[in-house]
Design an enzyme around this catalytic site. Structure first.
Site, short mmCIF file in Angstrom:
data_model
loop_
_atom_site.label_atom_id
_atom_site.label_comp_id
_atom_site.label_asym_id
_atom_site.label_seq_id
_atom_site.Cartn_x
_atom_site.Cartn_y
_atom_site.Cartn_z
N ASP A 145 0.82 -1.21 0.00
CA ASP A 145 0.00 0.00 0.00
C ASP A 145 0.85 1.26 0.00
O ASP A 145 2.07 1.21 0.20
CB ASP A 145 -0.96 0.00 1.21
CG ASP A 145 -0.32 -0.57 2.48
OD1 ASP A 145 0.92 -0.52 2.59
OD2 ASP A 145 -1.05 -1.07 3.34
N ASN A 186 -7.74 -3.26 14.01
CA ASN A 186 -9.13 -3.48 13.58
C ASN A 186 -9.25 -4.65 12.60
O ASN A 186 -10.29 -4.84 11.98
CB ASN A 186 -9.70 -2.21 12.94
CG ASN A 186 -8.94 -1.80 11.68
OD1 ASN A 186 -7.98 -2.47 11.28
ND2 ASN A 186 -9.36 -0.72 11.07
N HIS A 194 -7.43 -5.09 9.79
CA HIS A 194 -7.10 -4.83 8.38
C HIS A 194 -5.80 -5.52 7.98
O HIS A 194 -4.92 -5.76 8.81
CB HIS A 194 -7.07 -3.32 8.07
CG HIS A 194 -5.88 -2.56 8.57
ND1 HIS A 194 -5.94 -1.23 8.91
CD2 HIS A 194 -4.58 -2.92 8.78
CE1 HIS A 194 -4.75 -0.81 9.30
NE2 HIS A 194 -3.91 -1.82 9.23
N GLU A 213 -9.73 -1.95 5.04
CA GLU A 213 -10.39 -1.72 6.32
C GLU A 213 -11.65 -2.59 6.44
O GLU A 213 -12.14 -3.12 5.43
CB GLU A 213 -10.78 -0.23 6.42
CG GLU A 213 -9.60 0.73 6.30
CD GLU A 213 -8.70 0.75 7.53
OE1 GLU A 213 -8.63 -0.25 8.28
OE2 GLU A 213 -8.02 1.78 7.73
C1 F6R Z 1 1.42 -1.71 6.14
C2 F6R Z 1 0.12 -2.36 6.19
C3 F6R Z 1 -0.68 -2.44 7.44
C4 F6R Z 1 0.16 -2.78 8.68
C5 F6R Z 1 -0.71 -2.81 9.91
C6 F6R Z 1 0.08 -3.10 11.17
O1 F6R Z 1 1.94 -1.78 4.83
O2 F6R Z 1 -0.28 -2.82 5.20
O3 F6R Z 1 -1.68 -3.41 7.27
O4 F6R Z 1 0.76 -4.03 8.49
O5 F6R Z 1 -1.35 -1.56 10.06
O6 F6R Z 1 1.01 -2.07 11.40
P1 F6R Z 1 2.09 -2.19 12.55
O7 F6R Z 1 2.99 -3.31 12.18
O8 F6R Z 1 2.79 -0.87 12.56
O9 F6R Z 1 1.32 -2.47 13.82
#
Ligand code: F6R
Length: 262
Positions: free
Chosen positions: A69, A140, A142, A147
């Site tokens: 992303d 959440n 995702h 989301e």
């Molecule tokens: C990042 C992504 C998100 C993160 C998720 C967890 O490229 O796609 O899905 O993997 O938000 O983030 P952290 O590891 O910072 O808790």
């Protein structure tokens, strides 16, 4: 699905690195293709991959990478863009050439342009076929920036970030207002096309999302539950992230079998 529960985050990073390297080795023709995540969780995994390179067990010089992303509105050169983050935290760490790193382009003079870029990015992934997709999970549920409510068959597209995600990511910006409101993210269908998925989660803040993803119903309400549809999904957790799982004994028995190559 294989659920591997490590004693701590460091051990989880080692388990995940092995799952990634083993997965990349199964590619029969052409150079390996890796799907990569940003965020805090994969940093330990990237450090372990760097150690594997140092030992001569891995070499990412000919690996192509596709990011999950990117924020909409940030140029690829912006300090907090996921492109810059991955150059610093992945390419420079594991020796993956920056020219081989592909990231969605969330910058453009119109929404239509960004949509077209997202479709082209999806087509490039279909063409390359990701061997191993590395994933983190949001509090959440995702994955990528899909989301809750995301279609389980979605493709790379623009997606509004939830209030929870913007709050979670505000730590990387000068306050909540500076966090972009939208992203371009691989869709759940795009992610499911990868040959292997390796999801890493550590810490108690992820326990509820992990319980829902691994043992809850397959549901757009928990996007990470799509892992249940994938034939080769590996979920690597530390004790804190695994705390909400009911079938813990089975996962431990199953992982013990894996050590004997069964
Ligand atoms: C990042 C992504 C998100 C993160 C998720 C967890 O490229 O796609 O899905 O993997 O938000 O983030 P952290 O590891 O910072 O808790």
């Amino acid at each position: 699905m294989e659920v591997l529960i490590a004693a701590n985050a460091e051990e989880a990073a080692r388990f995940a690195a092995k799952a990634v390297i083993d997965g990349l080795r199964t590619r029969v023709t052409g150079d390996p293709v890796l799907g990569v995540a940003t965020g805090s969780t994969p940093l330990g995994l990237y450090a372990e991959l760097a150690r594997a390179v140092g030992r001569g067990d891995a070499d990412f010089g000919k690996t192509t990478a596709f990011a999950l992303d990117e924020y909409v509105g940030l140029e690829g050169t912006h300090e907090q863009s996921y492109r810059q983050t991955l150059v610093t935290e992945l390419c420079n760490v594991i020796g993956l050439p920056e020219s081989r790193l592909h990231t969605p382009d969330g910058h453009g003079d119109s929404e239509e342009r960004i949509r077209a870029q997202a479709a082209a990015y999806d087509a490039a992934i279909v063409d390359a076929r990701i061997d191993v997709q590395i994933l983190g999970i949001g509090t959440n549920g995702h994955i990528g920036f899909n989301e809750p409510g995301s279609s389980l068959r979605s493709r790379t597209r623009i997606k509004r970030l939830s209030a929870q995600t913007r709050m979670d990511n505000a730590r990387f910006f000068d306050g909540l207002d500076a966090v972009p409101t939208h992203s371009v993210t691989q869709g759940l269908g795009t992610i499911l096309d990868s040959r292997r998925m390796v999801l890493v989660a550590t810490g108690s803040r992820k326990a509820a999302a992990i319980a829902a993803a691994v043992e809850g119903p397959l549901s757009a309400a928990c996007p990470a539950s799509v892992l249940q549809l994938h034939p080769d999904a590996v979920v690597v957790l530390d004790e804190a992230a695994a705390a909400g799982l009911r079938n813990r004994a089975y996962y431990d028995d199953s992982a013990a079998g894996l050590q004997f190559g069964i």
